[in-house]
Design a protein around this motif. Sequence first.
Motif, mmCIF file in Angstrom:
data_model
loop_
_atom_site.group_PDB
_atom_site.id
_atom_site.type_symbol
_atom_site.label_atom_id
_atom_site.label_comp_id
_atom_site.label_asym_id
_atom_site.label_seq_id
_atom_site.Cartn_x
_atom_site.Cartn_y
_atom_site.Cartn_z
ATOM 1 N N GLU A 60 0.822 -1.206 0.000
ATOM 2 C CA GLU A 60 0.000 0.000 0.000
ATOM 3 C C GLU A 60 0.862 1.266 0.000
ATOM 4 O OE1 GLU A 60 -2.770 -0.487 3.241
ATOM 5 O OE2 GLU A 60 -3.901 -1.996 2.135
ATOM 6 N N THR A 61 1.736 1.327 -0.989
ATOM 7 C CA THR A 61 2.619 2.472 -1.180
ATOM 8 C C THR A 61 2.740 2.731 -2.669
ATOM 9 O OG1 THR A 61 4.723 3.437 -0.466
ATOM 10 C CG2 THR A 61 4.774 1.117 -1.170
ATOM 11 N N SER A 62 3.712 3.541 -3.057
ATOM 12 C CA SER A 62 3.924 3.828 -4.482
ATOM 13 C C SER A 62 5.244 3.215 -4.947
ATOM 14 C CB SER A 62 3.961 5.342 -4.716
ATOM 15 O OG SER A 62 5.104 5.904 -4.101
ATOM 16 N N VAL A 63 5.345 3.019 -6.238
ATOM 17 C CA VAL A 63 6.614 2.553 -6.802
ATOM 18 C C VAL A 63 7.698 3.594 -6.537
ATOM 19 C CG1 VAL A 63 7.812 1.921 -8.937
ATOM 20 C CG2 VAL A 63 5.481 1.103 -8.538
ATOM 21 N N GLY A 68 12.859 4.902 -3.844
ATOM 22 C CA GLY A 68 13.522 6.007 -3.164
ATOM 23 C C GLY A 68 13.368 7.375 -3.813
ATOM 24 N N LEU A 69 12.407 7.525 -4.718
ATOM 25 C CA LEU A 69 12.196 8.835 -5.341
ATOM 26 C C LEU A 69 11.410 9.778 -4.446
ATOM 27 C CD1 LEU A 69 11.450 7.846 -9.049
ATOM 28 C CD2 LEU A 69 13.546 8.840 -8.100
ATOM 29 N N THR A 70 10.740 9.215 -3.447
ATOM 30 C CA THR A 70 10.005 10.018 -2.473
ATOM 31 C C THR A 70 10.123 9.352 -1.113
ATOM 32 O OG1 THR A 70 7.874 11.018 -1.903
ATOM 33 C CG2 THR A 70 7.787 8.853 -2.923
ATOM 34 N N ASP A 71 9.998 10.142 -0.067
ATOM 35 C CA ASP A 71 9.973 9.596 1.283
ATOM 36 C C ASP A 71 8.550 9.485 1.809
ATOM 37 O OD1 ASP A 71 12.745 9.284 1.490
ATOM 38 O OD2 ASP A 71 13.014 11.364 2.110
ATOM 39 N N VAL A 72 7.582 9.834 0.977
ATOM 40 C CA VAL A 72 6.163 9.750 1.352
ATOM 41 C C VAL A 72 5.700 8.318 1.102
ATOM 42 C CG1 VAL A 72 3.839 10.605 0.889
ATOM 43 C CG2 VAL A 72 5.799 12.174 0.767
ATOM 44 N N ARG A 73 5.330 7.632 2.165
ATOM 45 C CA ARG A 73 4.968 6.218 2.030
ATOM 46 C C ARG A 73 3.544 6.014 1.521
ATOM 47 N NH1 ARG A 73 5.866 1.193 6.195
ATOM 48 N NH2 ARG A 73 4.845 -0.299 4.860
ATOM 49 N N GLU A 74 2.664 6.979 1.721
ATOM 50 C CA GLU A 74 1.279 6.820 1.291
ATOM 51 C C GLU A 74 1.210 6.695 -0.229
ATOM 52 O OE1 GLU A 74 2.188 9.409 3.388
ATOM 53 O OE2 GLU A 74 1.613 8.245 5.139
ATOM 54 N N PRO A 75 0.312 5.838 -0.713
ATOM 55 C CA PRO A 75 0.175 5.686 -2.170
ATOM 56 C C PRO A 75 -0.472 6.915 -2.787
ATOM 57 C CG PRO A 75 -1.529 4.449 -1.061
ATOM 58 C CD PRO A 75 -0.623 4.991 0.014
ATOM 59 N N TYR A 76 -0.258 7.084 -4.061
ATOM 60 C CA TYR A 76 -0.928 8.150 -4.799
ATOM 61 C C TYR A 76 -2.408 7.813 -4.902
ATOM 62 C CZ TYR A 76 3.786 9.446 -6.287
ATOM 63 O OH TYR A 76 5.096 9.807 -6.308
ATOM 64 N N PRO A 77 -3.254 8.814 -5.081
ATOM 65 C CA PRO A 77 -4.679 8.525 -5.321
ATOM 66 C C PRO A 77 -4.831 7.687 -6.589
ATOM 67 C CG PRO A 77 -4.336 10.871 -4.936
ATOM 68 C CD PRO A 77 -2.983 10.237 -5.071
ATOM 69 N N LYS A 78 -5.794 6.792 -6.577
ATOM 70 C CA LYS A 78 -6.021 5.943 -7.750
ATOM 71 C C LYS A 78 -6.514 6.781 -8.918
ATOM 72 C CE LYS A 78 -6.867 1.687 -5.350
ATOM 73 N NZ LYS A 78 -5.840 0.801 -5.703
ATOM 74 N N SER A 79 -6.084 6.399 -10.109
ATOM 75 C CA SER A 79 -6.487 7.073 -11.325
ATOM 76 C C SER A 79 -7.946 6.753 -11.629
ATOM 77 C CB SER A 79 -5.608 6.614 -12.485
ATOM 78 O OG SER A 79 -6.071 7.129 -13.691
ATOM 79 N N ARG A 80 -8.643 7.718 -12.193
ATOM 80 C CA ARG A 80 -10.034 7.490 -12.597
ATOM 81 C C ARG A 80 -10.105 6.841 -13.977
ATOM 82 N NH1 ARG A 80 -13.286 12.813 -10.503
ATOM 83 N NH2 ARG A 80 -12.405 12.759 -8.426
ATOM 84 N N ARG A 81 -8.996 6.889 -14.713
ATOM 85 C CA ARG A 81 -8.978 6.279 -16.054
ATOM 86 C C ARG A 81 -9.018 4.765 -15.923
ATOM 87 N NH1 ARG A 81 -3.939 8.426 -19.004
ATOM 88 N NH2 ARG A 81 -3.064 8.274 -16.939
ATOM 89 N N LYS A 82 -9.687 4.147 -16.838
ATOM 90 C CA LYS A 82 -9.763 2.680 -16.848
ATOM 91 C C LYS A 82 -9.169 2.141 -18.108
ATOM 92 C CE LYS A 82 -12.021 2.165 -13.007
ATOM 93 N NZ LYS A 82 -11.706 1.445 -11.909
#
Length: 82
Positions: A60-63, A68-82
């Motif tokens: 439950e984080t981001s690539v 190591g491109l960010t220190d923010v562990r929270e994932p990005y919001p999910k895209s609305r595109r399908k």
Amino acid sequence: MIVGVIIVNLRIRDLREDSDLSQQEIADMLGINQSYYSKCERNVRVLHLSDAVKLAQFYETSVDYLVGLTDVREPYPKSRRK
């Protein structure tokens, strides 16, 4: 064909250990063998992008956080595109 490879300090070992999981458990989840996964943790082998995405979703984080491109562990919001 691989033209170039960027070596990054992956956070996958720290995340695995923080979750009290073995390399074998993560390798099984990814569908790869434990030896290969171990080498990915040590930057001896390349972690495939598809596996990095699976790990990011699993933890439950981001690539970006994994590599190591960010220190923010929270994932990005999910895209609305399908």
